[in-house]
Design a protein around this motif. Sequence first.
Motif, PDB file in Angstrom:
ATOM      1  N   ILE A  30      11.047   7.476  -1.609  1.00 21.82           N
ATOM      2  CA  ILE A  30       9.876   7.080  -0.815  1.00 21.82           C
ATOM      3  C   ILE A  30       8.801   6.450  -1.693  1.00 21.82           C
ATOM      4  N   GLU A  31       8.497   7.084  -2.820  1.00 19.50           N
ATOM      5  CA  GLU A  31       7.451   6.563  -3.700  1.00 19.50           C
ATOM      6  C   GLU A  31       7.843   5.207  -4.285  1.00 19.50           C
ATOM      7  N   ALA A  32       9.098   5.046  -4.670  1.00 21.93           N
ATOM      8  CA  ALA A  32       9.544   3.771  -5.239  1.00 21.93           C
ATOM      9  C   ALA A  32       9.446   2.651  -4.215  1.00 21.93           C
ATOM     10  N   SER A  33       9.920   2.896  -3.012  1.00 23.11           N
ATOM     11  CA  SER A  33       9.907   1.848  -1.990  1.00 23.11           C
ATOM     12  C   SER A  33       8.496   1.530  -1.523  1.00 23.11           C
ATOM     13  N   LYS A  34       7.640   2.528  -1.468  1.00 26.18           N
ATOM     14  CA  LYS A  34       6.245   2.267  -1.102  1.00 26.18           C
ATOM     15  C   LYS A  34       5.520   1.498  -2.196  1.00 26.18           C
ATOM     16  N   ALA A  35       6.002   1.624  -3.445  1.00 26.98           N
ATOM     17  CA  ALA A  35       5.364   0.932  -4.571  1.00 26.98           C
ATOM     18  C   ALA A  35       5.905  -0.483  -4.768  1.00 26.98           C
ATOM     19  N   GLY A  36       6.818  -0.915  -3.906  1.00 27.74           N
ATOM     20  CA  GLY A  36       7.295  -2.286  -3.976  1.00 27.74           C
ATOM     21  C   GLY A  36       8.671  -2.478  -4.557  1.00 27.74           C
ATOM     22  N   ALA A  37       9.290  -1.380  -5.048  1.00 23.43           N
ATOM     23  CA  ALA A  37      10.666  -1.456  -5.536  1.00 23.43           C
ATOM     24  C   ALA A  37      11.600  -1.019  -4.404  1.00 23.43           C
ATOM     25  N   ILE A  38      12.850  -0.737  -4.723  1.00 27.39           N
ATOM     26  CA  ILE A  38      13.786  -0.193  -3.746  1.00 27.39           C
ATOM     27  C   ILE A  38      14.296   1.136  -4.287  1.00 27.39           C
ATOM     28  N   GLY A  39      13.949   2.220  -3.614  1.00 25.05           N
ATOM     29  CA  GLY A  39      14.398   3.533  -4.034  1.00 25.05           C
ATOM     30  C   GLY A  39      15.793   3.830  -3.517  1.00 25.05           C
TER      31      GLY A  39
END
Length: 302
Positions: free
Chosen positions: A21-30
């Motif tokens: 969740i944190e990675a995808s919200k930060a613009g990467a793909i978790g």
Amino acid sequence: MSSLPIIVAPMFLVSNPAMVIEASKAGAIGSFPLLNARPATVCAEWLQNIKEALPTEPWAVNFICHPVANARFEEDLQLIERHQPPIVITSLGHPKRVIEIVHGYGGKVYADVANVKHAEKSAATGVDGLILVCAGAGGHGGQLNPFGFVSAVKKFFKGTIILSGSMSSGADVLAAQIIGADYAYMGTRFLACDEGDAPEDYKKMVIDSKTDDILYTDAFSGVHVNVLIPSLLKEGIDPSTLKPREDIDLSHLVNAKAWRDIWSAGHGVTNIQQRESVREICGTLQEEYEAAKQQIIAVQPQ
């Protein structure tokens, strides 16, 4: 499309919903391995929580598509069909059945490969992307140089290319794009993150380690893997006494016990110097990525 061209690699026993969740919200793909959540009922909860937290952002799961190695093969296929992760990363085995399911709901399937022969076979199945696992990758690292691997694959594959191996900075991500990759596949950089499920001693070892602390060996399963030498020493294993294993035992891909005490990391471990949150790591990578682009512009001939 993510703003940061990075897939945070699914790490066995480390990746969890908070990281995704944190990675995808930060613009990467978790991403996370489905087998990190046991039993399957827990995995269903993880998938539902991630889906609710990321209604529009991309995210991924890793699926072991070998019915013998993965005792939960059928259950995991059902979970994928029910919860519809946008991206499914396949490892081992033929991805035909998962491709049919994922393409049926409009998702994408990426297959990880460690050599050109495997890349050709996976491309022929109709996957949307190939994850090229090169030398220095954490876990099961390949042996090919990324320049040669990407060049060879682009001659027969027109889909998405994700590059894996030794990358741990934003400049590395830009370099991957310059040689023809669409995404960087980055796991080691996130090993010591606050949210991850790696044991505290593991996180500290990653922070303290250098490239010289990594051993590439097939002694444990018959498949080459990059492991941290200090983790061998703490278990009383002398690295100089390890011998190649003649047979191949794929149970380590799904067996949690095999990874509880012997820990892995890639050559990019030198860039990990402190504990950080996933969001902080992504922020640093974004800054490094933009700075690298500006540096290229600055050195262009006038």
